[in-house]
Motif scaffolding. Structure first.
Motif, PDB file in Angstrom:
ATOM      1  N   ILE A   1      38.860   3.933  -8.099  1.00  0.00           N
ATOM      2  CA  ILE A   1      39.566   2.843  -7.421  1.00  0.00           C
ATOM      3  C   ILE A   1      41.053   3.184  -7.287  1.00  0.00           C
ATOM      4  CG2 ILE A   1      40.140   0.382  -7.472  1.00  0.00           C
ATOM      5  CD1 ILE A   1      37.151   1.079  -7.046  1.00  0.00           C
ATOM      6  N   ASP A   2      41.590   3.059  -6.071  1.00  0.00           N
ATOM      7  CA  ASP A   2      43.014   3.306  -5.844  1.00  0.00           C
ATOM      8  C   ASP A   2      43.859   2.409  -6.746  1.00  0.00           C
ATOM      9  OD1 ASP A   2      41.924   4.765  -3.803  1.00  0.00           O
ATOM     10  OD2 ASP A   2      42.627   3.452  -2.190  1.00  0.00           O
TER      11      ASP A   2
ATOM     12  N   VAL B   1      26.722  -8.760  -4.134  1.00  0.00           N
ATOM     13  CA  VAL B   1      26.550  -7.483  -4.835  1.00  0.00           C
ATOM     14  C   VAL B   1      27.905  -6.838  -5.118  1.00  0.00           C
ATOM     15  CG1 VAL B   1      25.625  -5.139  -4.679  1.00  0.00           C
ATOM     16  CG2 VAL B   1      24.241  -7.067  -3.903  1.00  0.00           C
ATOM     17  N   LEU B   2      28.799  -6.859  -4.116  1.00  0.00           N
ATOM     18  CA  LEU B   2      30.114  -6.246  -4.323  1.00  0.00           C
ATOM     19  C   LEU B   2      30.898  -6.980  -5.402  1.00  0.00           C
ATOM     20  CD1 LEU B   2      32.162  -4.088  -3.620  1.00  0.00           C
ATOM     21  CD2 LEU B   2      33.036  -5.581  -1.799  1.00  0.00           C
ATOM     22  N   TYR B   3      30.842  -8.303  -5.417  1.00  0.00           N
ATOM     23  CA  TYR B   3      31.574  -9.058  -6.444  1.00  0.00           C
ATOM     24  C   TYR B   3      31.000  -8.780  -7.838  1.00  0.00           C
ATOM     25  CZ  TYR B   3      33.703 -11.575  -2.559  1.00  0.00           C
ATOM     26  OH  TYR B   3      34.396 -11.896  -1.413  1.00  0.00           O
ATOM     27  N   GLU B   4      29.692  -8.620  -7.934  1.00  0.00           N
ATOM     28  CA  GLU B   4      29.094  -8.245  -9.219  1.00  0.00           C
ATOM     29  C   GLU B   4      29.611  -6.876  -9.668  1.00  0.00           C
ATOM     30  OE1 GLU B   4      24.878  -8.996 -10.324  1.00  0.00           O
ATOM     31  OE2 GLU B   4      24.686  -9.596  -8.222  1.00  0.00           O
ATOM     32  N   ILE B   5      29.665  -5.937  -8.735  1.00  0.00           N
ATOM     33  CA  ILE B   5      30.151  -4.594  -9.055  1.00  0.00           C
ATOM     34  C   ILE B   5      31.602  -4.643  -9.497  1.00  0.00           C
ATOM     35  CG2 ILE B   5      30.759  -2.351  -8.031  1.00  0.00           C
ATOM     36  CD1 ILE B   5      28.216  -2.633  -6.281  1.00  0.00           C
ATOM     37  N   ILE B   6      32.425  -5.408  -8.795  1.00  0.00           N
ATOM     38  CA  ILE B   6      33.838  -5.545  -9.159  1.00  0.00           C
ATOM     39  C   ILE B   6      33.965  -6.084 -10.579  1.00  0.00           C
ATOM     40  CG2 ILE B   6      35.939  -6.883  -8.695  1.00  0.00           C
ATOM     41  CD1 ILE B   6      35.303  -6.630  -5.695  1.00  0.00           C
ATOM     42  N   ALA B   7      33.154  -7.091 -10.912  1.00  0.00           N
ATOM     43  CA  ALA B   7      33.211  -7.669 -12.253  1.00  0.00           C
ATOM     44  C   ALA B   7      32.789  -6.663 -13.319  1.00  0.00           C
ATOM     45  CB  ALA B   7      32.334  -8.918 -12.320  1.00  0.00           C
ATOM     46  N   LYS B   8      31.780  -5.854 -13.023  1.00  0.00           N
ATOM     47  CA  LYS B   8      31.320  -4.845 -13.988  1.00  0.00           C
ATOM     48  C   LYS B   8      32.371  -3.765 -14.196  1.00  0.00           C
ATOM     49  CE  LYS B   8      26.428  -5.649 -13.034  1.00  0.00           C
ATOM     50  NZ  LYS B   8      25.186  -5.145 -12.393  1.00  0.00           N
ATOM     51  N   VAL B   9      33.077  -3.406 -13.136  1.00  0.00           N
ATOM     52  CA  VAL B   9      34.181  -2.442 -13.260  1.00  0.00           C
ATOM     53  C   VAL B   9      35.306  -3.050 -14.097  1.00  0.00           C
ATOM     54  CG1 VAL B   9      36.003  -1.242 -11.976  1.00  0.00           C
ATOM     55  CG2 VAL B   9      33.641  -1.197 -11.139  1.00  0.00           C
TER      56      VAL B   9
ATOM     57  N   LEU C   1      28.090   2.375  -3.495  1.00  0.00           N
ATOM     58  CA  LEU C   1      28.449   2.015  -4.868  1.00  0.00           C
ATOM     59  C   LEU C   1      27.223   1.843  -5.756  1.00  0.00           C
ATOM     60  CD1 LEU C   1      31.396  -0.480  -4.232  1.00  0.00           C
ATOM     61  CD2 LEU C   1      31.525   1.907  -4.960  1.00  0.00           C
ATOM     62  N   LYS C   2      26.101   1.453  -5.184  1.00  0.00           N
ATOM     63  CA  LYS C   2      24.872   1.298  -5.970  1.00  0.00           C
ATOM     64  C   LYS C   2      24.418   2.623  -6.578  1.00  0.00           C
ATOM     65  CE  LYS C   2      22.551  -2.698  -3.829  1.00  0.00           C
ATOM     66  NZ  LYS C   2      21.423  -3.099  -2.950  1.00  0.00           N
ATOM     67  N   GLN C   3      24.851   3.715  -5.999  1.00  0.00           N
ATOM     68  CA  GLN C   3      24.456   5.032  -6.490  1.00  0.00           C
ATOM     69  C   GLN C   3      25.347   5.518  -7.628  1.00  0.00           C
ATOM     70  OE1 GLN C   3      24.202   7.742  -3.115  1.00  0.00           O
ATOM     71  NE2 GLN C   3      23.497   6.077  -1.801  1.00  0.00           N
ATOM     72  N   LYS C   4      26.361   4.719  -7.958  1.00  0.00           N
ATOM     73  CA  LYS C   4      27.304   5.115  -9.002  1.00  0.00           C
ATOM     74  C   LYS C   4      27.304   4.101 -10.136  1.00  0.00           C
ATOM     75  CE  LYS C   4      30.400   7.743  -6.004  1.00  0.00           C
ATOM     76  NZ  LYS C   4      30.070   9.016  -6.675  1.00  0.00           N
ATOM     77  N   SER C   5      27.632   4.571 -11.325  1.00  0.00           N
ATOM     78  CA  SER C   5      27.741   3.671 -12.476  1.00  0.00           C
ATOM     79  C   SER C   5      29.093   2.963 -12.434  1.00  0.00           C
ATOM     80  CB  SER C   5      27.629   4.476 -13.773  1.00  0.00           C
ATOM     81  OG  SER C   5      28.804   5.270 -13.952  1.00  0.00           O
ATOM     82  N   PRO C   6      29.228   1.825 -13.122  1.00  0.00           N
ATOM     83  CA  PRO C   6      30.536   1.153 -13.182  1.00  0.00           C
ATOM     84  C   PRO C   6      31.648   2.066 -13.711  1.00  0.00           C
ATOM     85  CG  PRO C   6      28.828  -0.332 -13.935  1.00  0.00           C
ATOM     86  CD  PRO C   6      28.165   1.013 -13.739  1.00  0.00           C
ATOM     87  N   HIS C   7      31.315   2.944 -14.666  1.00  0.00           N
ATOM     88  CA  HIS C   7      32.315   3.881 -15.192  1.00  0.00           C
ATOM     89  C   HIS C   7      32.811   4.828 -14.092  1.00  0.00           C
ATOM     90  CE1 HIS C   7      30.781   2.642 -19.185  1.00  0.00           C
ATOM     91  NE2 HIS C   7      31.980   3.008 -19.600  1.00  0.00           N
ATOM     92  N   GLU C   8      31.899   5.318 -13.265  1.00  0.00           N
ATOM     93  CA  GLU C   8      32.278   6.213 -12.165  1.00  0.00           C
ATOM     94  C   GLU C   8      33.139   5.483 -11.143  1.00  0.00           C
ATOM     95  OE1 GLU C   8      28.723   9.403 -11.546  1.00  0.00           O
ATOM     96  OE2 GLU C   8      28.156   7.308 -11.235  1.00  0.00           O
TER      97      GLU C   8
ATOM     98  N   LEU D   1      34.993  -5.144 -16.496  1.00  0.00           N
ATOM     99  CA  LEU D   1      34.579  -5.069 -17.906  1.00  0.00           C
ATOM    100  C   LEU D   1      34.869  -3.686 -18.486  1.00  0.00           C
ATOM    101  CD1 LEU D   1      31.111  -6.906 -17.891  1.00  0.00           C
ATOM    102  CD2 LEU D   1      33.353  -7.845 -18.475  1.00  0.00           C
ATOM    103  N   ILE D   2      34.702  -2.651 -17.661  1.00  0.00           N
ATOM    104  CA  ILE D   2      35.006  -1.287 -18.110  1.00  0.00           C
ATOM    105  C   ILE D   2      36.491  -1.164 -18.418  1.00  0.00           C
ATOM    106  CG2 ILE D   2      35.013   1.166 -17.473  1.00  0.00           C
ATOM    107  CD1 ILE D   2      32.205  -0.046 -17.901  1.00  0.00           C
ATOM    108  N   TRP D   3      37.321  -1.636 -17.496  1.00  0.00           N
ATOM    109  CA  TRP D   3      38.777  -1.564 -17.699  1.00  0.00           C
ATOM    110  C   TRP D   3      39.214  -2.333 -18.949  1.00  0.00           C
ATOM    111  CZ3 TRP D   3      39.822  -2.836 -11.869  1.00  0.00           C
ATOM    112  CH2 TRP D   3      39.712  -1.662 -11.105  1.00  0.00           C
TER     113      TRP D   3
END
Length: 373
Positions: A346-347, A132-140, A334-341, A142-144
């Protein structure tokens, strides 16, 4: 994954000269693209020719017609990935070619004759929270990168020898795409790999073109959790607040030390001292000397003699732990936040680490929304 159909697949004669393997592959790829499991690319003229093939089902022709109309946007996808599939004809043996920093997996149409080969990429990790965390990292990521695509995968969790056995089994059948990510369990940059990573490295088939095993540069997945997120987990927990203060103090004086600390349990001097690897000793001797906070928390005799003075539990605390539930708490937060948020919090010091992981996951799991046809 990004799958590029080269013009050589359909350029030789009319559709009646295409072999059955080619037609079946094109049919399966149309299904995969309709369901949003992968990205299928080609030049416009290639899509046009495929869309006119009467040997394909009407539904497949409709898919390729839509892809023909959308093909102008595909070049940006090709620029973004560093690994992709290219279907060429002829192709007597699948091969991986390096070209301008990209890994191109060249296969013939036969590679996609089995419908199992176009299913979602398997993201195989040590447990479900890792995936799940790696999926979230990848989605973030994509935003960048300002990419309007999806991350699509089939997450699977294993552990210890189980993950190695499952990965090797996937390689054996050579039908599914699979990205396997495991912790290194290293306590220094040039330290020894842990048992899970060592076993995976020793037993996996490096020539298998449809899989990749990725061993983290850092100790564990928890080392990729930024301070900004750790601080959110600590807000109502005094023990975690104490661990965070400790963590921030030592990280500020020796930045790369954070990648090799035990985030869950904390790191004791004894763990470092007991290692027979000279690279570990040299790394920690330098880092400890650079950190006044660590020096104030360890026994001077232990440091000078590089031995543990305690016969019981080591009292020299290099860092404190955030608890065994650190990763699961992070994922829930992190599940409660969107990839944009998430992208905004992120530091900066962790952005390059997330970008590296995001690129690896995107290469294997990039997809587009399903097509209605």
């Amino acid at each position: 994954m990004l799958i590029l159909i080269d013009s050589s697949v359909v350029d030789k004669g009319d559709e009646n000269t295409w072999d059955d393997e080619t037609v079946l592959a094109l049919e399966n790829l149309a299904s995969a693209r309709r369901e949003g499991k992968h990205i299928v690319m080609a030049k416009r003229e290639t899509f046009k020719k495929i869309a006119q093939c009467s040997r394909l089902s009407q539904f497949a022709r409709n898919i390729y017609h839509k892809l023909y109309n959308q093909s102008t946007q595909f070049q940006s996808y090709l620029s973004a990935v560093t690994r992709y599939i290219e279907i060429v004809n002829p192709c007597y043996e699948p091969a991986v070619i390096s070209d301008s920093g990209k890994q191109i997996i060249k296969v013939g149409p036969r590679f996609f004759n089995d419908s199992e080969s176009v299913q979602k990429t398997i993201l195989l990790c040590e447990n479900s929270d890792d995936a799940v965390l790696y999926e979230i990292i990848a989605k973030v990521y994509l935003i960048w990168k300002k990419m309007n695509v999806k991350i699509v995968c089939e997450p699977r969790g294993g552990g210890g020898n189980t993950i190695s056995s499952e990965y090797i089994n996937i390689q054996k059948f050579k039908k599914r795409f699979c990205l396997c990510i495991v912790d290194s369990d290293k306590i220094a940059p040039d330290g020894n790999l842990g048992s899970t990573a060592s076993r995976l490295q020793a037993l996996s088939d490096s020539t298998c073109i449809n899989t990749e095993n990725f061993i983290l540069d850092c100790r564990e997945v928890e080392n990729l959790i930024p301070n900004s997120i750790l601080s959110e987990l600590c807000s109502k927990n005094q023990e975690r607040l104490k661990a965070l203060k400790f963590f921030e103090d030592i990280s500020s004086s020796a930045v790369d030390i954070r990648y090799f600390l035990d985030i869950k349990k904390g790191t004791r001097m004894k763990e470092v001292i007991q290692s027979s690897n000279p690279n570990i000793k040299s790394f920690w001797e330098v880092k400890i000397s650079m950190s006044p906070h660590i020096l104030s928390c360890i026994d001077n005799w232990c440091q000078v003699n590089w031995q543990c003075s305690s016969s019981g539990e080591c009292q020299c605390k290099i860092s404190l732990g955030f608890g065994e539930s650190t990763l699961s708490n992070t994922v829930e937060y992190l599940k409660q936040k969107s990839p944009h948020e998430i992208a905004r919090i992120i530091d900066k010091s962790m952005v390059s680490d997330w970008e590296k992981m995001g690129q690896v996951v995107m290469n294997w799991c990039i997809a587009e929304s399903p097509i209605r046809a």
